[in-house]
Structures are given as structure tokens and as C-alpha cells.
Design a protein around this motif. Structure first.
Motif, short mmCIF file in Angstrom:
data_model
loop_
_atom_site.label_atom_id
_atom_site.label_comp_id
_atom_site.label_asym_id
_atom_site.label_seq_id
_atom_site.Cartn_x
_atom_site.Cartn_y
_atom_site.Cartn_z
N GLU A 44 0.75 -1.25 -0.01
CA GLU A 44 -0.13 0.07 0.07
C GLU A 44 0.89 1.24 0.02
O GLU A 44 0.34 2.28 0.03
CB GLU A 44 -1.00 0.12 0.98
CG GLU A 44 -0.30 0.12 2.50
CD GLU A 44 -1.15 0.21 3.58
OE1 GLU A 44 -1.36 1.31 4.43
OE2 GLU A 44 -1.76 -0.88 3.91
N ARG A 45 2.21 1.27 -0.11
CA ARG A 45 3.07 2.27 0.17
C ARG A 45 3.58 2.64 -1.10
O ARG A 45 3.19 2.20 -2.09
CB ARG A 45 4.16 1.94 1.32
CG ARG A 45 3.67 1.75 2.61
CD ARG A 45 4.73 1.08 3.47
NE ARG A 45 4.94 -0.27 3.13
CZ ARG A 45 6.03 -0.94 3.43
NH1 ARG A 45 6.71 -0.34 4.71
NH2 ARG A 45 6.48 -2.04 3.10
N ASP A 46 4.34 3.73 -1.09
CA ASP A 46 4.91 4.19 -2.18
C ASP A 46 6.41 4.44 -2.15
O ASP A 46 7.06 4.89 -1.06
CB ASP A 46 4.50 5.87 -2.24
CG ASP A 46 4.83 6.94 -3.21
OD1 ASP A 46 5.73 6.24 -4.17
OD2 ASP A 46 4.11 7.69 -3.46
N GLN A 47 6.99 3.95 -3.14
CA GLN A 47 8.43 3.81 -2.97
C GLN A 47 9.09 5.22 -3.03
O GLN A 47 10.42 5.38 -3.08
CB GLN A 47 9.19 2.81 -4.21
CG GLN A 47 8.71 3.34 -5.67
CD GLN A 47 7.45 2.53 -6.11
OE1 GLN A 47 6.74 2.08 -5.31
NE2 GLN A 47 7.30 2.48 -7.14
N HIS A 48 8.63 6.25 -3.57
CA HIS A 48 9.02 7.54 -3.40
C HIS A 48 9.61 7.89 -1.82
O HIS A 48 10.43 8.65 -1.73
CB HIS A 48 8.13 8.64 -3.77
CG HIS A 48 7.77 8.75 -5.21
ND1 HIS A 48 6.73 7.76 -5.77
CD2 HIS A 48 8.16 9.31 -6.42
CE1 HIS A 48 6.93 8.16 -7.18
NE2 HIS A 48 7.47 8.90 -7.56
N VAL A 49 8.82 7.41 -0.84
CA VAL A 49 9.11 7.43 0.35
C VAL A 49 9.82 6.29 1.30
O VAL A 49 10.17 6.57 2.30
CB VAL A 49 8.12 8.41 1.12
CG1 VAL A 49 7.69 9.45 0.64
CG2 VAL A 49 6.83 7.46 1.23
N VAL A 50 9.61 5.14 0.75
CA VAL A 50 9.98 4.09 1.39
C VAL A 50 10.09 2.85 0.30
O VAL A 50 9.49 2.59 -0.68
CB VAL A 50 9.05 3.79 2.53
CG1 VAL A 50 7.54 3.31 1.96
CG2 VAL A 50 9.34 2.33 3.62
N THR A 51 11.03 2.02 0.75
CA THR A 51 11.08 0.66 -0.14
C THR A 51 9.69 -0.10 0.01
O THR A 51 9.38 -0.47 1.01
CB THR A 51 12.22 -0.15 0.26
OG1 THR A 51 13.54 0.39 0.26
CG2 THR A 51 12.25 -1.59 -0.49
N THR A 52 9.23 -0.37 -1.02
CA THR A 52 8.12 -1.28 -1.02
C THR A 52 8.22 -2.67 -1.43
O THR A 52 9.25 -2.97 -2.07
CB THR A 52 6.96 -0.48 -1.79
OG1 THR A 52 7.06 -0.63 -3.35
CG2 THR A 52 6.68 0.77 -1.23
N TYR A 53 7.30 -3.54 -1.36
CA TYR A 53 7.48 -5.01 -1.58
C TYR A 53 6.46 -5.58 -2.38
O TYR A 53 5.17 -5.35 -2.20
CB TYR A 53 7.92 -5.72 -0.48
CG TYR A 53 8.97 -5.27 0.33
CD1 TYR A 53 10.40 -6.04 0.06
CD2 TYR A 53 8.95 -4.39 1.27
CE1 TYR A 53 11.48 -5.45 0.44
CE2 TYR A 53 9.99 -3.94 1.91
CZ TYR A 53 11.41 -4.26 1.48
OH TYR A 53 12.54 -4.05 2.16
N ASN A 54 6.69 -6.21 -3.57
CA ASN A 54 5.58 -7.13 -4.15
C ASN A 54 5.98 -8.33 -3.38
O ASN A 54 6.83 -9.16 -3.71
CB ASN A 54 5.99 -7.27 -5.51
CG ASN A 54 4.79 -7.92 -6.20
OD1 ASN A 54 4.51 -9.08 -5.93
ND2 ASN A 54 4.50 -7.61 -7.26
N THR A 55 4.89 -8.82 -2.55
CA THR A 55 5.08 -10.05 -1.81
C THR A 55 4.27 -11.21 -2.18
O THR A 55 4.37 -12.30 -1.76
CB THR A 55 4.44 -9.88 -0.43
OG1 THR A 55 3.10 -9.54 -0.45
CG2 THR A 55 5.27 -8.81 0.38
N LEU A 56 3.94 -11.26 -3.52
CA LEU A 56 3.57 -12.53 -4.22
C LEU A 56 4.66 -13.65 -4.10
O LEU A 56 5.93 -13.41 -4.58
CB LEU A 56 3.03 -12.40 -5.49
CG LEU A 56 1.78 -11.40 -5.69
CD1 LEU A 56 1.53 -11.25 -7.05
CD2 LEU A 56 0.75 -11.66 -4.76
#
Length: 578
Positions: free
Chosen positions: A197-209
Motif C-alpha cells: 500500500e506504500r509508495d517507493q518515493h518515500v520507502v522501499t515497497t514490496y511485491n510479496t507474491l
């Protein structure tokens, strides 16, 4: 290693020879410079002289301005560069966003919210045509993320939809429209946004599939678009633990990197299993999703070593250039990896003809700018808006509203903060007023406490505004309430929601029990989480005059709703369907 004679480059012998001859002519510093795409923050010739003479960049993207300024800027840059430049644009919504006077056709979400796939084709065509008129030759689009998580707002309006089927169909159509204008495409953001649900502009995000689930969804999207001819892929600062563990069994959690720094995702998966032979570039390198992973001096060369071919934007040009050069000299970037990346960069340039077009013809003349904001493109935007505008719910049967039955309209405008483009997000309110008045309504625009104070009123507080607004005379003064919301910003925070002007603000729909109330979203599809009490909700997908005019026509019953929506609109929350 790259095969320049194969898909998507498809170079003939002369094209391959140009790549090899140009590569052999470059000094080490010029080779390092080709790896960078600069974000031009000035339109002064002296600025471009510095960028080209000292950093020898392979590509550029410019800050927004009017079309004449941008075209002149690109013309000067191409005239000064030893190697023809890739000039990138962001035509996600048409020409708008790439230039101040470009045509806003619709968003990716809008292009995925009607049965007619030609909308996506027209979106790519208008965007490509207007940016090509500037001298651009590379589009950072289409976006092929799948919007699985309704809380994800960085792609809330920037994804074609929430299934691989709609994303594949519309991304292909967009690519086909764009390709007619001669621009190369960079689809984004591998390995796929929309789960976190987060935005990689401000934090590393994850595709957890996991590996199998990813292959049947995002993997399917990438395979089909690669086969369809997309020339380049922008990699997001998105980690994929299930994929990294598949290719690197036993990898520690702390070793799972965003895809821009993950060789198992770029080399084993994207190059290997997916067979992508084209160019790979990073997303913007100042995004925290990348910078939180390691020190800048390490991550700059690490991205190329991992498998990226181009590095998007300097943070500090002197430092980043030196970091890349040091990474080569220390062996982090091998000679083979450097030359493979350079062949892909030069190969992309040759694949769109930059090696054969005379230098003084790489940018068209000023007359080409006539297509920007042209009557033809505005007509396309209007036709798209007429198809797209979507009735999400009308459980109170408030529609249609007519001036004969609901003459007096209380109009509310809800804005988000401006995104990093600096675009004013509140100009839609006056357009809405004008369109409603043209339809015959008497419009009364609400002004909140902040606006009234800015106009010099004294003694105004949120509770005094509420007292003025919320009383038994409300239903005597107005016949209906219409709320237009243009909450567009991303890259400012991890989520985008409605922020009312104050606590218990008078614009919050307390009045749904008093008058027929209609809520119109001009951007995000998830507003029912904040306004579940509203019984009539419309999505219009763009804050343009064409979209707002089409919305008013449908509110009055002059035109039928034909747009569609997916279940993300209900925000997986009780009460939003009521």
C-alpha cells in the motif's frame, strides 16, 4: 549479452555497425556518461553546456514548461551532444504532465474503465504525438502495474486496473498508439507495484507474491508486453522477497534488495526467464525506496552491476558521476557489463532512427507544436470523457438533477496538496462552477475557514463556519449539494486520502441527510473510505474541462453513464455500498 539484431532492437547491419563504431569512439568518461539520464532543472544554454560537456549524458528529461520553451531546449541539447540523446517524457495522461499546455486525455485508470480499449490507444497516440512534436523520443509509459491493493494510491489512478487481463489489453493498446508517433516505450515499474500500500518515493515497497502467483499475474503481463515489442523497462525500487528467495535460496531478509539493486530479479528473472533483450533503466534514483538500501557511493555503480543499463537522474552530478567511474575502476562494474549496457543504450537510439536522422532534424520545427492542445486532441479528450465518466452508486436515486427541479447548487471543492510537478490542484472548482452554470444551475461555491481568512475575514474559525453553514436554513437556501474532489498528489506521503480543511469541517458531507448530495472524484478511486455516507458517487478520472463537462451532462441526464469500475472502489469496507 545483447543481440542487437533481435527483438526489440531489430537492427540491420548498418545499425549494428553504427553502434560498434560509436562505442569505439567514446572515451571512458563518455562511456560512463551514457549510463545517466539527467533531469534538466534549468532551460539556460549554459546549464546544458555543463551537463553535456562534463557528464556526457545518454539521455535527458526536462522539468515542465510551455511547449515552445521545451522544444527550443531539446533542440539546443541535441545540437550540442556528441551522441544523439534519448529525450524522455511522462505522457501518462496524454500531453499533460509533459508540458504545461499539453492535452489531458485521461488517466491510465480512465483508459481501463470502459469496455472500449481504443481509449488506451488514443491516450498513447495523443501523448506520443504531442511529446514527439517537442523532440521527445522516449516515453516513460505505459504503466503495467496491477492495482490489487485499494490502499495503494501511488498507482491508484496510474494503473489500467486490478486484473492482469485489463492491464495487458490496455497496455498493448497504449503502446500501439504511442508507437505510431515514433517514440520508444519504457513500461514500468518492474517487478510490479500494487500489492504493497506504500509508495517507493518515500520507502522501499514490496511485491510479496510468491513465484507462482507472480508468474500468473505480473509475470504474465511482462511476458506479453515484451513479446508485443516494448523496447525498455523501468525498474521500481520494489523488493520481491518470494522471487529473490526462489532464485537465491537461503537469502537473508536483510539481503533482499529493491529490484534496481537485485541481480536475481534483473538477470535471472527479467533477462533470463522472461527473455528481455531490451534496455533496463532505474526509476528515479533519489527516491527513498532506493537510497535507504545502501550508501550512495555504493548504490550508483551497484545498479548497473546488478543489470540496469541506465541510471535515472543525478542527485549530485559531480558525486554520482565519480561514484560510477570509481565503480568501474574498482571492478564493481565489469568491462563486459559496461559494454553490454552501452550497446543496449546505443541500440535503442538506433532502433528509433537517431543514427540516421540528420542532427538538425532530430527536433521538428516550431510548426510541429500546432498539434499540442489542438482541436483534434481536445475532441479526442471530450469523446474519451463521455465514455469514461462512471456512476459508482446512486442508492438514493438522486439522479438526474435538473435546473428545473434542483436549481440552487451548493458546490464544494476538495483538493489535495500539489504533487512534485507543482501543479495547482484547485483550478477545477471554477471549471465545475462554469459548467454547472452553463447547464442552467445557480451555483453557490463554499469557502472554508482557510480561504476566508486568506481573503481578509477576521474572527473566522472552523466552528464559526460550521455555524454559518449547518443550520435549518441550509435546505431552504439550496436544492442539492455537489462535491468535486481532486485529490491527486503522490510522492508526498505513503498514502493519499481526503484531508478536510479542519476537524469537523463544514464541507464534510453532514448535509447528506438534508439534501440530495453527489460526490464526484476527478482522480483517486478510493474516496468512499472517507465519504461512505454519500449515496451518489461518480468517477470522472480527470480534472479537465472535458471530463467535468461530461460529468455535468450525465448528472442532468443529457448523456448516459457508460463507464465501468472495479471493486477497489468499495475499499473493502462495510458501509461504502449503502
Amino acid at each position: 549479452m545483447v543481440d542487437l539484431t533481435s527483438h526489440p532492437f531489430n537492427l540491420d547491419d548498418a545499425g549494428v555497425e553504427w553502434v560498434e563504431t560509436m562505442l569505439a569512439s567514446l572515451s571512458l568518461e563518455e562511456k560512463i556518461g551514457q549510463l545517466f539520464i539527467n533531469l534538466n532543472t534549468s532551460f539556460e544554454p549554459s546549464y546544458l553546456d555543463n551537463v553535456l560537456d562534463n557528464y556526457h549524458v545518454g539521455g535527458m528529461r526536462y522539468m515542465g514548461a510551455d511547449s515552445i520553451t521545451v522544444q527550443n531546449h531539446i533542440r539546443y541539447a541535441q545540437s550540442k551532444s556528441k551522441v544523439p540523446l534519448l529525450i524522455a517524457s511522462n505522457p501518462e495522461m496524454g500531453g499533460a504532465g509533459s508540458i504545461n499546455d499539453g492535452t489531458l486525455v485521461t488517466t491510465h485508470l480512465g483508459a481501463g474503465s470502459h469496455p472500449d480499449a481504443s481509449i488506451a490507444h488514443d491516450l498513447g497516440y495523443v501523448g506520443g504525438r504531442e511529446t514527439a512534436a517537442l523532440g521527445c523520443n522516449w516515453a516513460f509509459a505505459p504503466i503495467v502495474d496491477i492495482h490489487y491493493n485499494w490502499r495503494n494510491t501511488v498507482i491508484g489512478t496510474r494503473s489500467f486496473g486490478n486484473t492482469p487481463e485489463v492491464v495487458i489489453e490496455r497496455a498493448k493498446a497504449y503502446f500501439d498508439g504511442l508507437s505510431k508517433t515514433g517514440s520508444a516505450a519504457a513500461m514500468k515499474h518492474f517487478p510490479g507495484d500494487g500489492v504493497d500500500e506504500r509508495d517507493q518515493h518515500v520507502v522501499t515497497t514490496y511485491n510479496t507474491l510468491d513465484y507462482d502467483a507472480w508468474n500468473s499475474t505480473y509475470g504474465r503481463v511482462y511476458r506479453e508486453l515484451i513479446d508485443h515489442g516494448v523496447q525498455s523497462i523501468m525498474v521500481g525500487h520494489i523488493g520481491a522477497p518470494g522471487l529473490s528467495r526462489h532464485f537465491r535460496p537461503g537469502i537473508a531478509d536483510s539481503e533482499i534488495m529493491p529490484a534496481t539493486l537485485a541481480p536475481e530479479l534483473l538477470q535471472d528473472l527479467l533477462r533470463g526467464e522472461l527473455g528481455f533483450n531490451g534496455l533496463i533503466l532505474t526509476d528515479a534514483s533519489a527516491m527513498i525506496g532506493m537510497t535507504q538500501a545502501m550508501k550512495r557511493k555504493d548504490l550508483v555503480p551497484a545498479a548497473i552491476a546488478a543489470g540496469c543499463d541506465m541510471f535515472l537522474f543525478f542527485r549530485n552530478a559531480d558525486e554520482d558521476f565519480q561514484y560510477m567511474l570509481d565503480g568501474y575502476r574498482s571492478g564493481v562494474i565489469t568491462e563486459q557489463r559496461l559494454h553490454d549496457a552501452l550497446r543496449r543504450i546505443l541500440g535503442l537510439k538506433a532502433s528509433i532512427g537517431l543514427h540516421t536522422i540528420p542532427r538538425d532534424q532530430l527536433v521538428p520545427g516550431p510548426e510541429a507544436l500546432e498539434v499540442i492542445g489542438s482541436d483534434e486532441h481536445i475532441a479526442i479528450a471530450a469523446a474519451v470523457a463521455d465514455k469514461n465518466v462512471t456512476l459508482v452508486k446512486d442508492t438514493q436515486n438522486n439522479l438526474p438533477l435538473s435546473p428545473e427541479t434542483h436549481k440552487r447548487i451548493r458546490l464544494y471543492g476538495i483538493s489535495g496538496q500539489a504533487d512534485f510537478t507543482g501543479t495547482d490542484p484547485s483550478g477545477f472548482v471554477d471549471i465545475a462552477r462554469q459548467e454547472l452554470e452553463s447547464a442552467g444551475f445557480e451555483v453557490h461555491v463554499f469557502r472554508d475557514a482557510v480561504q476566508r481568512k486568506a481573503d481578509g475575514e477576521e474572527g473566522v474559525y472552523f466552528h464559526t463556519v460550521m455555524a454559518d453553514e449547518a443550520n435549518e436554513q441550509y435546505a431552504e437556501k439550496y436544492d442539492a449539494a455537489i462535491i468535486f474532489a481532486n485529490v491527486t498528489g503522490f510522492a508526498q506521503e505513503a498514502t493519499v486520502r481526503i484531508h478536510w480543511s479542519t476537524p469537523m469541517a463544514a464541507e464534510i458531507p453532514w448535509y447528506v441527510t438534508e439534501l440530495p448530495t453527489i460526490f464526484v472524484s476527478l482522480a483517486q478511486p478510493n474516496h468512499l473510505i472517507d465519504v461512505p455516507m454519500v449515496k451518489t458517487v461518480i468517477h470522472s478520472y480527470a480534472p479537465s474541462r472535458e471530463a467535468i463537462a461530461a460529468t455535468v451532462a450525465k448528472i442532468t441526464g443529457a448523456s448516459e453513464f457508460t463507464g465501468t469500475f472495479n471493486d477497489n472502489v468499495w475499499c473493502d469496507t462495510f458501509g461504502t455500498r449503502l
